[in-house]
Design a protein around this motif. Structure first.
Motif, mmCIF file in Angstrom:
data_model
loop_
_atom_site.group_PDB
_atom_site.id
_atom_site.type_symbol
_atom_site.label_atom_id
_atom_site.label_comp_id
_atom_site.label_asym_id
_atom_site.label_seq_id
_atom_site.Cartn_x
_atom_site.Cartn_y
_atom_site.Cartn_z
ATOM 1 N N SER B 88 38.930 -60.855 17.558
ATOM 2 C CA SER B 88 40.142 -60.218 17.046
ATOM 3 C C SER B 88 40.771 -61.057 15.943
ATOM 4 C CB SER B 88 41.154 -60.012 18.171
ATOM 5 O OG SER B 88 40.676 -59.044 19.066
ATOM 6 N N ALA B 92 41.447 -59.849 12.137
ATOM 7 C CA ALA B 92 42.793 -59.800 11.550
ATOM 8 C C ALA B 92 42.782 -60.282 10.103
ATOM 9 C CB ALA B 92 43.746 -60.656 12.385
ATOM 10 N N LEU B 115 53.401 -53.027 12.771
ATOM 11 C CA LEU B 115 53.001 -53.308 14.164
ATOM 12 C C LEU B 115 52.069 -54.525 14.273
ATOM 13 C CD1 LEU B 115 53.122 -52.454 17.149
ATOM 14 C CD2 LEU B 115 51.114 -51.054 16.747
ATOM 15 N N ALA B 116 50.954 -54.481 13.539
ATOM 16 C CA ALA B 116 49.969 -55.567 13.684
ATOM 17 C C ALA B 116 50.497 -56.924 13.186
ATOM 18 C CB ALA B 116 48.667 -55.189 12.995
ATOM 19 N N LYS B 119 52.867 -58.130 15.980
ATOM 20 C CA LYS B 119 52.302 -58.324 17.319
ATOM 21 C C LYS B 119 51.043 -59.186 17.319
ATOM 22 C CE LYS B 119 55.407 -55.918 19.292
ATOM 23 N NZ LYS B 119 56.372 -56.536 20.203
ATOM 24 N N VAL B 120 50.263 -59.131 16.230
ATOM 25 C CA VAL B 120 49.020 -59.897 16.199
ATOM 26 C C VAL B 120 49.236 -61.257 15.536
ATOM 27 C CG1 VAL B 120 46.652 -59.948 15.326
ATOM 28 C CG2 VAL B 120 47.617 -57.818 16.199
ATOM 29 N N MET B 168 48.568 -57.291 6.462
ATOM 30 C CA MET B 168 47.988 -58.378 7.253
ATOM 31 C C MET B 168 47.567 -59.538 6.345
ATOM 32 S SD MET B 168 47.986 -57.567 10.475
ATOM 33 C CE MET B 168 46.669 -58.461 11.325
#
Lengths: 343, 255
Positions: B88, B92, B115-116, B119-120, B168
């Protein structure tokens, strides 16, 4: 021959232009044209027939006609008893117990269902197999039997002890307090049973979610747990809610099985059970079976109506962002399709 | 010496059951380069793209991104499978744009994008929000932040998907036929966004049928057919003067 061809083409061209100009002139007037909707006599006649049938049925409930030769309302339904018992303390407490049992069992069931469904998606075989076995067992045996089993757990296993497998116990507890805890036993029994059904409902909801959603989530670096919680489950909820509403309404009435198996409890000095047990207690002493059962039925109907309204709002919440498929829309598209078929 | 390539594929093989989809792909992508993969459907180009962020596992050969094996860690002569969390983390860093957009329908445009990163990558929401709004402005959709994907046209959805990938801050962007599902008049807006990314030096691998885009923007073009690379080189050469009959035939069909 050859000289005719261009003439033909010219005439077609001119006719096209006239058709075009016709269309533009008429389209300018469209807004002022009155649209007369199609009125089918079936609509009025069917409503009229339905109204008459309903009126006839209501009449049978309240009629004071000569058939029974008595005054007052229809005597055999004993309406005065229905109104007398409707807000009787026993029924009010019964309703409270039914609500608490249903809510608690459904909370256990839904949580368990989500857990089991995610286990079935696990990459570890142990989780997949044990979840499948759980569903197989709890869905495959009668709730009644499961209730009896949990009610007699203290008889089957008088003590529970902690220790190493198959060896001396380090600590042990008596199960007597479990047996007498009517609420706990009922919630465990109904919740575990419901969990099996909910697991399949949740799994069905997850299957509907487009696989591209999982790929998009993984490509953004989301792990399985995060993607399940934030992407898959919220979208699956849309198809999970309607059958869950069904399950909740069904549970409302399944709670009636609890009292016959485990016995009634007392609240505030009144010995009572759930709604159904309340009815049973009353009509077994006064023998007015029908009116007392009708009071219970009215209570169940009321609670179900409240649940249906709640379901509407929950569905609306999880429908956010989706093009709504309201009944009106489905009906309209069905109608247009039917009208378009002959052409 | 110049920096090592960002993506390096050596003899990459992949099969689905008995069907061999990739039969030894060799390819390198340097930093800041735009690479276009062309070819008929079923040629394996999308599968290869999906191998780069480990949406598909390769069955043979080596595939490295930034000097690291995709999905594996090399120790001596062995490749050790990475944990989900490590995979993961690698994903990313690689953005992906899908043919069918795959926006999250239950979230607003802004939530799709933020969101990502929150949260990531665990970045602060105010920082992410500012970046997301700037990206939306860049793709020409500043006024759509509160809309749901279903309220947008295909072209708008795809531009949101690009903004979502960019938020990202990836070191590599993969495009899987980004304009194939769009109405012809909406293709231009998406290609314009991609061109501006290319001009800014973003490393991109694009699977596409847009020959014009490939000719104008790509540094290298690869033509794939039946799981092998048939021709590769500068798009001005490959796509203007094809050497093989197969590519000549393909260009004849597409153009």
């Amino acid at each position: 021959m050859s000289s005719e061809v261009p003439e033909d083409a010219a005439s077609t061209a001119s006719s096209t232009t006239t058709a075009n100009s016709d269309e533009t002139s008429s389209s300018g007037e469209v807004s002022s044209l009155k649209v007369v909707p199609l009125r089918s006599p079936v609509r009025y006649v069917s409503w009229a027939i339905a109204a008459i049938v309903v009126a006839m049925f209501v009449h049978t409930l309240f009629s004071t006609t000569t058939r029974f030769g008595q005054n007052g309302t229809q005597p055999r339904f004993e309406w005065h008893l229905i109104f007398q018992y409707l807000f009787n303390k026993v029924f009010v407490f019964g309703a409270i117990i039914t609500i608490i049992l249903t809510a608690a069992a459904m909370i256990v069931g839904v949580a368990l269902g989500i857990g089991l469904a995610s286990m079935r998606l696990s990459k570890f075989g142990v989780f997949r197999v044990s979840a499948a076995l759980y569903v197989w067992f709890f869905r495959g045996t009668p709730v009644w039997t499961q209730l009896v089993f949990w009610g007699n757990l203290a008889y089957l296993y008088p003590t529970i002890s902690v220790g190493f497998p198959f060896m001396h116990s380090l600590e042990s507890w008596s199960m007597n307090s479990f047996e007498t805890n009517f609420f706990l036993v009922a919630i465990i029994a109904l919740g575990l049973n419901e969990g099996a059904y909910m697991a399949e409902i949740v799994r069905g909801g997850i299957l509907v979610v487009d696989h591209g959603q999982v790929e998009a989530a993984s490509s953004l670096g989301m792990g399985r747990a995060l993607a399940f919680r934030r992407i898959i489950l919220p979208q699956a909820m849309r198809s999970i809610i309607p059958p869950t509403g069904n399950e909740t309404i069904s549970m409302l009435k399944t709670t009636a099985l609890v009292a016959p198996v485990l016995g009634a409890v007392s609240i505030l000095g009144i010995k009572t059970g759930d709604l159904n047990e309340a009815a049973l207690n009353i009509y077994s002493s006064n023998y007015h079976t029908i009116p007392v059962l009708m009071v219970a039925a009215l209570w169940y109907l009321f609670l179900t109506s409240v649940l249906s309204v709640a379901q509407y709002f929950i569905e609306r919440h999880y429908g956010k962002g989706f093009v709504t498929t309201s009944h009106k829309r489905v009906r309209r598209s069905l109608r247009t399709t039917i009208q378009e078929v002959p052409r | 010496m110049s920096a090592p390539p960002l993506v390096e594929a050596r003899q990459v093989h992949k099969h689905f059951g008995r069907l061999e989809v990739l039969k030894g792909i060799n390819l390198t992508v340097a930093r800041g380069e735009v690479t276009c993969l062309l070819g008929p459907s079923g040629s394996g180009k999308s599968t290869f793209l999906r191998c780069i962020n480990h949406l598909e596992k390769i069955d043979g050969g080596e595939l490295l991104v930034d000097g690291q094996h995709v999905g594996y860690q090399r120790k001596g002569n062995k490749l050790y499978e990475l944990s989900d969390a490590r995979i993961s983390r690698h994903r990313a860093e690689i953005g992906m744009v899908f043919q069918r957009f795959n926006l999250f329908p239950h979230l607003t445009v802004l939530e799709n994008i933020t969101l990502a990163p929150t949260k990531v990558l665990n970045q602060g929401s105010s920082v992410v929000m500012a970046r997301a709004l700037a990206l939306l402005d860049r793709v020409g959709l500043a006024d759509k932040a509160g809309s749901y994907p279903s309220q947008l046209s295909g072209g708008q959805q795809q531009r949101v998907a690009i903004a979502r990938a960019l938020c990202m801050e990836p070191k590599l962007l993969l495009f899987d036929e980004p304009t194939s599902a769009l109405d012809p008049e909406l293709v231009g807006d998406v290609l314009d966004v991609m061109k501006s990314l290319a001009n800014d030096g973003m490393t991109m691998i694009v699977v596409t049928h847009e020959i014009g885009f490939a000719r104008e923007v790509a540094d290298t073009a690869y033509f794939m057919d039946h799981g092998v690379i048939v021709e590769s080189g500068k798009p001005q050469d490959v796509l203007v003067n094809p050497r093989t009959d197969r590519l000549r035939e393909f260009l004849g069909q597409v153009l």
